[in-house]
Motif scaffolding. Structure first.
Motif, mmCIF file in Angstrom:
data_model
loop_
_atom_site.group_PDB
_atom_site.id
_atom_site.type_symbol
_atom_site.label_atom_id
_atom_site.label_comp_id
_atom_site.label_asym_id
_atom_site.label_seq_id
_atom_site.Cartn_x
_atom_site.Cartn_y
_atom_site.Cartn_z
ATOM 1 N N VAL A 96 32.741 39.020 42.453
ATOM 2 C CA VAL A 96 32.062 39.143 40.761
ATOM 3 C C VAL A 96 32.805 40.647 40.427
ATOM 4 O O VAL A 96 34.086 40.955 39.332
ATOM 5 C CB VAL A 96 31.091 39.030 40.398
ATOM 6 N N TYR A 97 32.453 41.793 41.075
ATOM 7 C CA TYR A 97 33.021 42.625 40.374
ATOM 8 C C TYR A 97 34.479 43.068 41.039
ATOM 9 O O TYR A 97 35.322 44.067 40.124
ATOM 10 C CB TYR A 97 31.849 43.774 41.391
ATOM 11 N N MET A 98 34.928 42.903 41.908
ATOM 12 C CA MET A 98 35.903 42.909 42.289
ATOM 13 C C MET A 98 37.077 41.755 42.047
ATOM 14 O O MET A 98 38.319 43.183 41.560
ATOM 15 C CB MET A 98 36.620 42.668 44.176
ATOM 16 N N LEU A 99 36.441 41.257 41.321
ATOM 17 C CA LEU A 99 36.846 39.993 40.461
ATOM 18 C C LEU A 99 37.394 41.079 38.769
ATOM 19 O O LEU A 99 38.575 41.207 38.596
ATOM 20 C CB LEU A 99 36.610 38.526 39.752
ATOM 21 N N LEU A 100 36.637 41.819 39.022
ATOM 22 C CA LEU A 100 36.328 42.542 37.317
ATOM 23 C C LEU A 100 37.543 44.040 37.881
ATOM 24 O O LEU A 100 38.349 43.344 36.526
ATOM 25 C CB LEU A 100 35.058 43.149 36.849
ATOM 26 N N LEU A 101 37.532 43.934 38.202
ATOM 27 C CA LEU A 101 38.099 45.439 38.933
ATOM 28 C C LEU A 101 39.973 44.675 38.994
ATOM 29 O O LEU A 101 40.888 44.886 38.432
ATOM 30 C CB LEU A 101 38.618 45.654 40.384
ATOM 31 N N ALA A 102 40.452 43.728 39.785
ATOM 32 C CA ALA A 102 41.510 42.676 39.829
ATOM 33 C C ALA A 102 42.658 42.955 38.735
ATOM 34 O O ALA A 102 43.458 43.408 38.365
ATOM 35 C CB ALA A 102 41.739 42.051 40.803
ATOM 36 N N LEU A 103 41.249 42.642 37.342
ATOM 37 C CA LEU A 103 41.960 42.027 36.094
ATOM 38 C C LEU A 103 41.925 43.268 35.713
ATOM 39 O O LEU A 103 42.559 43.443 34.722
ATOM 40 C CB LEU A 103 40.812 41.577 35.019
ATOM 41 N N PHE A 104 40.847 44.477 35.551
ATOM 42 C CA PHE A 104 41.293 45.753 35.111
ATOM 43 C C PHE A 104 42.366 46.111 35.252
ATOM 44 O O PHE A 104 43.439 47.035 34.576
ATOM 45 C CB PHE A 104 40.213 46.174 34.960
ATOM 46 N N TYR A 105 43.032 45.973 36.200
ATOM 47 C CA TYR A 105 43.997 46.489 36.539
ATOM 48 C C TYR A 105 45.244 46.026 36.590
ATOM 49 O O TYR A 105 47.112 46.450 36.898
ATOM 50 C CB TYR A 105 43.867 47.091 37.960
ATOM 51 N N SER A 106 45.320 44.619 36.115
ATOM 52 C CA SER A 106 46.321 43.289 36.192
ATOM 53 C C SER A 106 47.608 44.335 35.206
ATOM 54 O O SER A 106 48.388 43.115 34.599
ATOM 55 C CB SER A 106 45.971 42.353 36.248
ATOM 56 N N GLY A 107 46.997 44.989 34.422
ATOM 57 C CA GLY A 107 48.218 44.983 32.963
ATOM 58 C C GLY A 107 48.016 44.844 31.690
ATOM 59 O O GLY A 107 46.790 43.971 31.612
ATOM 60 N N ARG A 108 47.340 45.687 30.759
ATOM 61 C CA ARG A 108 46.763 45.349 29.271
ATOM 62 C C ARG A 108 47.120 44.332 28.710
ATOM 63 O O ARG A 108 46.731 43.941 27.671
ATOM 64 C CB ARG A 108 47.075 46.689 28.616
ATOM 65 N N LYS A 109 48.353 43.303 29.024
ATOM 66 C CA LYS A 109 48.762 42.402 28.468
ATOM 67 C C LYS A 109 48.365 41.428 28.989
ATOM 68 O O LYS A 109 48.833 40.140 28.384
ATOM 69 C CB LYS A 109 50.449 42.659 27.777
ATOM 70 N N ASN A 110 48.189 41.334 29.407
ATOM 71 C CA ASN A 110 46.807 40.492 30.715
ATOM 72 C C ASN A 110 46.121 39.747 29.783
ATOM 73 O O ASN A 110 44.800 40.406 29.647
ATOM 74 C CB ASN A 110 47.094 40.884 32.784
ATOM 75 N N GLU A 111 45.675 38.787 29.919
ATOM 76 C CA GLU A 111 44.753 38.212 29.045
ATOM 77 C C GLU A 111 43.371 38.114 30.003
ATOM 78 O O GLU A 111 42.198 38.628 29.182
ATOM 79 C CB GLU A 111 44.543 36.053 28.933
ATOM 80 N N LEU B 14 58.072 44.641 32.616
ATOM 81 C CA LEU B 14 56.525 43.656 32.701
ATOM 82 C C LEU B 14 55.533 42.808 33.958
ATOM 83 O O LEU B 14 54.632 42.716 33.057
ATOM 84 C CB LEU B 14 57.536 42.102 33.087
ATOM 85 N N PHE B 15 55.939 43.177 35.198
ATOM 86 C CA PHE B 15 55.266 43.360 36.090
ATOM 87 C C PHE B 15 53.902 44.066 35.566
ATOM 88 O O PHE B 15 52.717 43.262 35.921
ATOM 89 C CB PHE B 15 55.670 42.997 37.429
ATOM 90 N N TYR B 16 54.349 45.456 35.523
ATOM 91 C CA TYR B 16 53.463 45.953 35.373
ATOM 92 C C TYR B 16 52.285 45.776 33.893
ATOM 93 O O TYR B 16 51.675 46.650 34.064
ATOM 94 C CB TYR B 16 54.113 47.194 35.377
ATOM 95 N N GLN B 17 52.628 45.439 32.935
ATOM 96 C CA GLN B 17 52.161 45.084 32.350
ATOM 97 C C GLN B 17 51.469 44.156 31.526
ATOM 98 O O GLN B 17 50.241 43.738 30.508
ATOM 99 C CB GLN B 17 53.118 44.884 30.105
ATOM 100 N N LYS B 18 52.294 42.363 32.567
ATOM 101 C CA LYS B 18 51.302 41.524 32.232
ATOM 102 C C LYS B 18 50.551 41.087 33.491
ATOM 103 O O LYS B 18 50.548 39.787 33.696
ATOM 104 C CB LYS B 18 52.504 40.377 31.609
ATOM 105 N N GLY B 19 51.014 41.513 34.765
ATOM 106 C CA GLY B 19 51.065 41.158 35.627
ATOM 107 C C GLY B 19 52.481 40.219 35.932
ATOM 108 O O GLY B 19 52.605 39.336 35.440
ATOM 109 N N TYR B 20 52.001 40.038 37.754
ATOM 110 C CA TYR B 20 52.804 39.919 38.813
ATOM 111 C C TYR B 20 53.341 38.172 38.127
ATOM 112 O O TYR B 20 54.184 37.581 37.850
ATOM 113 C CB TYR B 20 52.604 40.052 40.464
ATOM 114 N N ASP B 21 52.259 37.708 38.294
ATOM 115 C CA ASP B 21 51.839 36.130 38.289
ATOM 116 C C ASP B 21 51.572 35.909 36.578
ATOM 117 O O ASP B 21 52.039 34.417 36.757
ATOM 118 C CB ASP B 21 50.645 35.697 38.753
ATOM 119 N N ALA B 22 51.549 36.120 36.017
ATOM 120 C CA ALA B 22 51.926 36.218 34.595
ATOM 121 C C ALA B 22 52.863 36.369 33.900
ATOM 122 O O ALA B 22 53.110 35.535 32.924
ATOM 123 C CB ALA B 22 50.713 36.842 33.738
ATOM 124 N N VAL B 23 54.181 37.154 34.897
ATOM 125 C CA VAL B 23 55.234 36.971 33.941
ATOM 126 C C VAL B 23 56.416 35.714 34.842
ATOM 127 O O VAL B 23 56.647 35.709 36.336
ATOM 128 C CB VAL B 23 55.994 38.136 34.274
#
Lengths: 193, 193
Positions: A96-111, B14-23
């Motif tokens: 869970v914590y790693m998922l939290l981190l991964a998403l936190f790094y994934s880009g601000r426009k990511n869902e 785009l990768f930076y903002q949304k993530g690799y897989d989301a683009v």
DNA sequence: GTGTTATTATACCAATCGGTATAGAGACTG
DNA sequence: CAGTCTCTATACCGATTGGTATAATAACAC
């Protein structure tokens, strides 16, 4: 009833291994042995699934951290206990914590980022409070509580990441006490200690 | 000729903002003002695009770090210079590094992770070497070079992440010298310093 | 037995995914 | 001028994306 848990378990594993965006709803339900309408009945959407997934597991993580932070010890002792919460794999805590981190790094426009950001901020605030509450030990911090907190979280996170990387696909990750103490000690007293 | 650079620039943003897989590939080429065959002509695949993107930018990042690490100063001075490389936004440095990190956290079975992992390991080795080369300053490290390196990288990464988060969508991120020095000093001498 | 509710599967949707076959356009060589 | 090579656009591919309409099943209350 049990399908709900099966979906959440499958989703956590898949998100953790491949990333939120790289996992399709179809893959989740197949892995859980159900079909799509079941998932959408319980969670409404893929995002909804992620939200409940994070929320449910986060409660426990926060409880554990808070419990460790409220123990009656000096600051190094507290930090050690908190660190142990992170390094103790209760089978799901780390994922869970790693998922939290991964998403936190994934880009601000990511869902996923949008779902996860508030939780990460709550964790940060908890860590900041740990240092604030240790004002009698630390003296005047000159407003550096936040710097302390971020540094400490960063140290923990990266060690965690590297551990997971070194261990490969092994399920269990056990970190010896001395190693955790070493990290905390270095954080407290610098690298000459 | 110029299309190649346009694609890489769009992809990085785009990768930076949304993530690799989301683009999607379509989104990249639209943002670059070209069409898909152009992208596939230059890069062969989405993964190929990511690989060249990382590779090209990484060369410069590594050069900068190595340059900072080879300066004729004591360890705190070196670490300060290295940290500045990370906090200095050469418009693309931060985006590349954050993309590197995001993919590194994205899960071992993720395509992006597999592309990025070797580069992250190279960075780690560079940091480990910094501490090894400072053996005369640090004395016997009892094999803790790796712990030092990981801790330091972790501190830098998390500060970087938090900065980006605080700054919001602002393009320029400027970190004052004193803040960078504060982080390095804390790392070196602990939080009582 | 009837009505109601929660849960689930079959089958489907438009949209998008990464990727490509074909051919046209332009520049350079002979 | 013909031939070639690099580059790029139109139009398409099968597969998968997140999501849903419909209906069957089961459990429950009455």
């Amino acid at each position: 009833m049990d399908n709900r848990k099966a979906i959440m378990e499958s989703a956590l594993n898949l998100f953790y291994q491949k990333g939120y965006d790289a996992v399709g709803v179809q893959e989740i339900v197949e892995c859980a042995g159900v079909t799509k309408p079941t998932l959408y009945h319980y969670f409404g959407s893929k995002r909804g699934l992620l939200e409940t997934l994070i929320q449910v597991h986060y409660e426990e993580l926060e409880k554990n951290i808070r419990c460790a932070a409220e123990c009656e010890e000096n600051l190094p002792g507290k930090l050690y206990r908190v660190a142990r919460v992170f390094f103790d794999d209760n089978s799901s805590n780390i994922r869970v914590y790693m998922l939290l981190l991964a998403l936190f790094y994934s880009g601000r426009k990511n869902e996923g980022f949008q779902v996860v950001a508030p939780f990460v901020q709550r964790i940060c605030r908890m860590f900041i409070r740990i240092f604030e509450n240790a004002a009698d030990e630390l003296g005047n911090m000159h407003g550096r509580q936040k710097q302390f907190a971020i540094s400490f979280i960063g140290v923990l996170d990266y060690h965690l990441m590297m551990l997971i990387n070194d261990y490969g696909d092994a399920e269990e990750i056990s970190v010896p006490d001395e190693q955790v103490r070493g990290v905390v000690q270095q954080f407290m007293y610098g690298i000459y200690s």
